[in-house]
Design an enzyme around this catalytic site. Structure first.
Site, PDB file in Angstrom:
ATOM      1  N   ASP A  71       0.873  -1.381  -0.095  1.00  0.00           N
ATOM      2  CA  ASP A  71      -0.008   0.064   0.037  1.00  0.00           C
ATOM      3  C   ASP A  71       1.035   1.235  -0.052  1.00  0.00           C
ATOM      4  OD1 ASP A  71       0.942   0.089   2.590  1.00  0.00           O
ATOM      5  OD2 ASP A  71      -0.861  -0.183   3.664  1.00  0.00           O
ATOM      6  N   ASP A 126      -7.798  -7.501   1.178  1.00  0.00           N
ATOM      7  CA  ASP A 126      -6.728  -7.820   1.715  1.00  0.00           C
ATOM      8  C   ASP A 126      -7.570  -7.403   3.398  1.00  0.00           C
ATOM      9  OD1 ASP A 126      -6.409  -4.784   1.422  1.00  0.00           O
ATOM     10  OD2 ASP A 126      -5.325  -5.365   3.377  1.00  0.00           O
ATOM     11  N   CYS A 167     -12.570 -28.356   7.786  1.00  0.00           N
ATOM     12  CA  CYS A 167     -11.218 -27.673   7.470  1.00  0.00           C
ATOM     13  C   CYS A 167     -10.224 -28.733   7.524  1.00  0.00           C
ATOM     14  CB  CYS A 167     -10.745 -26.392   8.406  1.00  0.00           C
ATOM     15  SG  CYS A 167      -9.332 -25.677   7.984  1.00  0.00           S
ATOM     16  N   CYS A 170      -6.855 -27.749   7.511  1.00  0.00           N
ATOM     17  CA  CYS A 170      -5.615 -27.332   7.819  1.00  0.00           C
ATOM     18  C   CYS A 170      -4.959 -28.094   8.946  1.00  0.00           C
ATOM     19  CB  CYS A 170      -5.930 -25.671   8.289  1.00  0.00           C
ATOM     20  SG  CYS A 170      -6.284 -25.703  10.036  1.00  0.00           S
ATOM     21  N   CYS A 192      -6.551 -27.867  12.399  1.00  0.00           N
ATOM     22  CA  CYS A 192      -7.853 -28.746  12.429  1.00  0.00           C
ATOM     23  C   CYS A 192      -7.446 -30.517  12.367  1.00  0.00           C
ATOM     24  CB  CYS A 192      -8.816 -28.270  11.288  1.00  0.00           C
ATOM     25  SG  CYS A 192      -9.595 -26.542  11.768  1.00  0.00           S
ATOM     26  N   HIS A 212      -4.931 -21.558  10.915  1.00  0.00           N
ATOM     27  CA  HIS A 212      -6.403 -22.002  10.406  1.00  0.00           C
ATOM     28  C   HIS A 212      -7.226 -20.773   9.613  1.00  0.00           C
ATOM     29  CE1 HIS A 212     -10.426 -23.305  10.582  1.00  0.00           C
ATOM     30  NE2 HIS A 212     -10.826 -22.050  11.214  1.00  0.00           N
TER      31      HIS A 212
HETATM   32 ZN   LIG Z   1      -8.630 -25.334  10.272  1.00  0.00          ZN
END
Ligand SMILES: [Zn+2]
Length: 392
Positions: free
Chosen positions: A98, A274, A312, A314, A317, A343
């Site tokens: 930015d 963003d 999820c 990830c 998780c 996550h």
């Molecule tokens: Zn997750």
């Protein structure tokens, strides 16, 4: 518009539209960004607690860094001398910076705005610093980001029409000077996006789009949103602005936002986002899920053996329960922040990936309906702390 004889620094291909929603592909010197895209915020050249490998694994294709923070510390010359920001932070994908305007106007004390630029006091050492449109371009060229922005003034809401007009004229003048400075340096592979301001006034937003597009940029950012205006006005202004921007160029909504805002903005034709929310709210013990935010400090998660989000995949998780992450969080353990950040970023990447797939198959309306039928179910009756605040 790119300078004559030089290829454009980024190439945007609009692949499919579904209503106003767009599925696209943005090619930069450091790789491709599939849109709709979400950009994790790496304020000081790091997405807090994550390595570049973590970022890649989360599905992120591009990272944002803040010009203002890197200018103040460690300084853009140092980053340039050490090989540029990609090398300095060991991220070889695309980087967007930015202009520093938002932070100067929201964080810095003692601001004095003139036509030339803005004086402010550095929060690090109290020294008076000056940022001009030309210097903002010079800093971003030293950092070497793939996509950079002109210095702009970001007004808070509400502002009078007169204040907004004055600010709009200042931002436009700075945009012209930024483009001259950018062209003079002839960067081979650095795109300059224009920022559309115009406050909460429809007519001024229209002017801002017309005049910013008339200057000609590689893409367009929609600025000055979520600065205190009511949500319906924000969505109306996003819809208006997006509908007036060139169809063939990327549209980036700065600093937005909550998952429902992403879905509503994609529905209005935005390509890139963003926001500090996934990283900032991890610090507050909040996990984003398809059912809405999980606020781990709540006692109901003490013995909850389920992962943060059942669907999820990830790292967090796959390995840990809500009870364990909550335990880490209430104990002040650093790992809580890292696991929640991992996550949350995967959630945001899955959200934009889901939208990309839905648009590609002509099913965005159904995706949007399913999203809203589910999101917030979990937190019904509680008010999660999910308001975006400027990255400090
Ligand atoms: Zn997750």
């Amino acid at each position: 518009m790119e300078q004559l004889g030089a290829p454009p620094a980024v190439r945007f291909e609009l692949l499919v539209t579904d209503g106003a929603a767009r599925r696209g592909r943005l090619e930069t010197a450091h790789g491709v960004v599939d849109t709709p895209a979400f950009i994790p915020v790496g304020t000081r050249g790091t997405v807090k607690s994550l390595t570049p490998a973590d970022l890649r694994e989360s599905g992120a294709q591009i990272v944002l860094a803040n010009t203002y923070h890197l200018f103040l510390r460690p300084g853009h010359e140092l980053v340039r001398d050490l090989g540029g920001l990609h090398r300095f932070m060991a991220w070889d994908g695309p980087i967007l910076t930015d202009s520093g305007g938002f932070q100067v106007f929201s964080l810095a004390k003692f601001r004095k705005i003139t036509e030339d630029g803005v004086w402010f006091r550095s929060p690090i050492d109290g020294a008076e610093r000056f940022l001009s449109p030309e210097l903002a371009i010079e800093i971003q060229q030293a950092l070497g980001a793939d996509i950079i922005h002109p210095l702009d003034e970001c007004l808070a809401h509400p502002a009078t029409r007169e204040q907004t007009e004055q600010s709009h004229r200042l931002t436009l003048g700075w945009a012209r000077r930024s483009q001259v400075a950018h062209r003079r340096a002839q960067p081979a592979a650095q795109a300059l996006f224009g920022i559309v301001q115009g406050g909460g006034y429809e007519e001024l937003r229209r002017h801002a789009v017309e005049e910013t597009v008339a200057i000609g940029f590689d893409g367009y950012a929609i600025g000055g949103m979520a600065v205190g205006e009511p949500k319906p006005l924000m969505l109306d202004l996003i819809e208006l602005t997006a509908s007036l921007l060139p169809v063939t160029q990327p549209r980036y909504l700065m600093g937005i936002g909550k998952p429902p805002d992403l879905v509503e903005s994609v529905a209005r034709g935005v390509d890139i986002f963003d926001c500090v929310l996934p990283t900032r709210n991890a610090l507050n013990g909040q996990a984003f899920t398809w059912d809405g935010p999980v606020v781990l400090k709540q006692a109901r998660f003490v013995r909850d053996a389920r992962p943060l989000d059942a669907v999820c995949g990830c790292y967090t998780c796959r390995h840990f329960s809500r009870a364990y992450v909550r335990h880490l969080f209430v104990s002040g353990e650093l790992l809580a922040y890292r696991l929640l950040t991992l996550h949350n970023l995967v959630y945001f990447q899955n959200l934009v990936a889901g939208m990309r797939e839905a648009i590609a198959s002509g099913g965005f309306a159904a995706f949007r309906a399913r999203f809203f039928a589910r999101y917030g179910v979990l937190s019904a009756g509680v008010s999660p702390d999910e308001d975006p605040t400027p990255e400090a």
